[in-house]
Design an enzyme around this catalytic site. Structure first.
Site, PDB file in Angstrom:
ATOM      1  CG  HIS A  10     -23.478 -52.046 119.854  1.00  0.00           C
ATOM      2  ND1 HIS A  10     -23.635 -50.684 119.757  1.00  0.00           N
ATOM      3  CD2 HIS A  10     -24.707 -52.542 120.134  1.00  0.00           C
ATOM      4  CE1 HIS A  10     -24.908 -50.374 119.960  1.00  0.00           C
ATOM      5  NE2 HIS A  10     -25.577 -51.484 120.194  1.00  0.00           N
ATOM      6  CE  LYS A  36     -25.222 -61.547 131.842  1.00  0.00           C
ATOM      7  NZ  LYS A  36     -26.112 -62.496 131.115  1.00  0.00           N
ATOM      8  CG  HIS A 126     -27.071 -50.701 115.331  1.00  0.00           C
ATOM      9  ND1 HIS A 126     -26.186 -51.568 115.917  1.00  0.00           N
ATOM     10  CD2 HIS A 126     -28.168 -50.686 116.129  1.00  0.00           C
ATOM     11  CE1 HIS A 126     -26.714 -52.063 117.025  1.00  0.00           C
ATOM     12  NE2 HIS A 126     -27.915 -51.547 117.179  1.00  0.00           N
ATOM     13  CG  HIS A 130     -31.306 -54.359 115.305  1.00  0.00           C
ATOM     14  ND1 HIS A 130     -31.037 -55.459 116.081  1.00  0.00           N
ATOM     15  CD2 HIS A 130     -30.767 -53.303 115.968  1.00  0.00           C
ATOM     16  CE1 HIS A 130     -30.361 -55.089 117.160  1.00  0.00           C
ATOM     17  NE2 HIS A 130     -30.178 -53.791 117.107  1.00  0.00           N
ATOM     18  CG  ASP A 149     -31.250 -50.285 119.380  1.00  0.00           C
ATOM     19  OD1 ASP A 149     -31.445 -49.071 119.170  1.00  0.00           O
ATOM     20  OD2 ASP A 149     -30.394 -50.946 118.767  1.00  0.00           O
ATOM     21  N   GLY A 180     -35.110 -46.958 124.415  1.00  0.00           N
ATOM     22  CA  GLY A 180     -34.165 -47.851 125.078  1.00  0.00           C
ATOM     23  C   GLY A 180     -33.381 -47.150 126.171  1.00  0.00           C
TER      24      GLY A 180
END
Length: 231
Positions: A10, A36, A126, A130, A149, A180
């Site tokens: 991810h 990145k 997920h 968070h 997100d 997102g």
């Protein structure tokens, strides 16, 4: 107790080490491999936090990964039945699920050369991950919690109330509705071709005027329950 937390396969793959419930070390894989927003398996990050904690994989009692392939299976199946995604998309998702589900083998193959990991592996949905990372690290005994997100485990947003050591989930927003993804689409429309440049548009927004606000409200609509849907 030593707990290893992993974000794998991810965006911004990373690892964190907790000792007796307290944060000890954490790092993103991109800081080590210089790529990145790396979205693979964070082998170097895991080795780094273990070294910083002066422990080996054998010393770790629990590993938690911020993905749960079994979450929202019914909703995923209904969406696939209704929209009939292409074979390539299905194969890509199945491959991703297999990688997340094979964490024990990945740890053995990529981390250290000592005794294998013998603790418990926990797949955490997920957005619950968070919420937990925000609330449990806060100084509050009770708090309103919100995640927003792109997508994770078929959700793009989740709201909850945190009390003590528990999170009471109130509501969520499912695929394909996502603020997102909408933000990413706007970012790419403006000429930033890759994932990860949203913060640049966020900074530029402070210099602009809301000229397109009426059009934006046609794309992102508030529902009566306070949640949203996207066109």
């Amino acid at each position: 107790m030593k707990v290893l937390g992993i974000n794998a396969f991810h965006g911004d793959a990373s690892a964190v080490l907790l000792k007796d419930g307290a944060f000890h070390a954490g790092i993103e894989e991109e800081r080590l491999n210089r790529i990145k927003h790396w979205a693979g398996f964070p082998a170097r990050a895991i080795e780094t936090v273990l070294a910083m904690g002066r422990v080996t994989l054998e010393d770790v009692e629990h590993v938690a990964v911020s993905r749960d392939p079994k979450a929202h299976l019914l909703e995923k199946a209904l969406f696939a039945f209704k929209h009939r995604p292409g074979l390539d998309a299905i194969q890509s998702r199945l491959k991703n699920h297999r990688r997340v589900g094979g964490l024990e083998e990945l740890l053995a193959a990529n981390v250290g050369h000592g005794p294998p990991f013998r603790g418990a592996i926990h797949n955490v949905e997920h957005h619950r991950a968070h919420l937990a990372s925000a609330f449990y690290c806060s100084p509050f005994e009770e708090a309103a919690c919100l995640t927003i997100d792109g997508f994770g485990d078929f959700l793009s947003s989740m709201s909850a109330v945190g009390r003590g050591t528990r999170l009471e989930i109130l509501d969520d927003v499912m695929f394909p509705h996502s603020l997102g993804i909408f933000y990413t689409a706007v970012t790419q429309f403006l000429g930033f071709p890759k994932y990860g440049d949203e913060y640049k548009v966020m900074g530029l927004a402070s210099y602009g005027r809301p000229s397109f606000l009426p059009r934006m409200r046609e794309i992102v609509r508030l529902r009566e329950n306070g949640l949203f849907e996207t066109d």
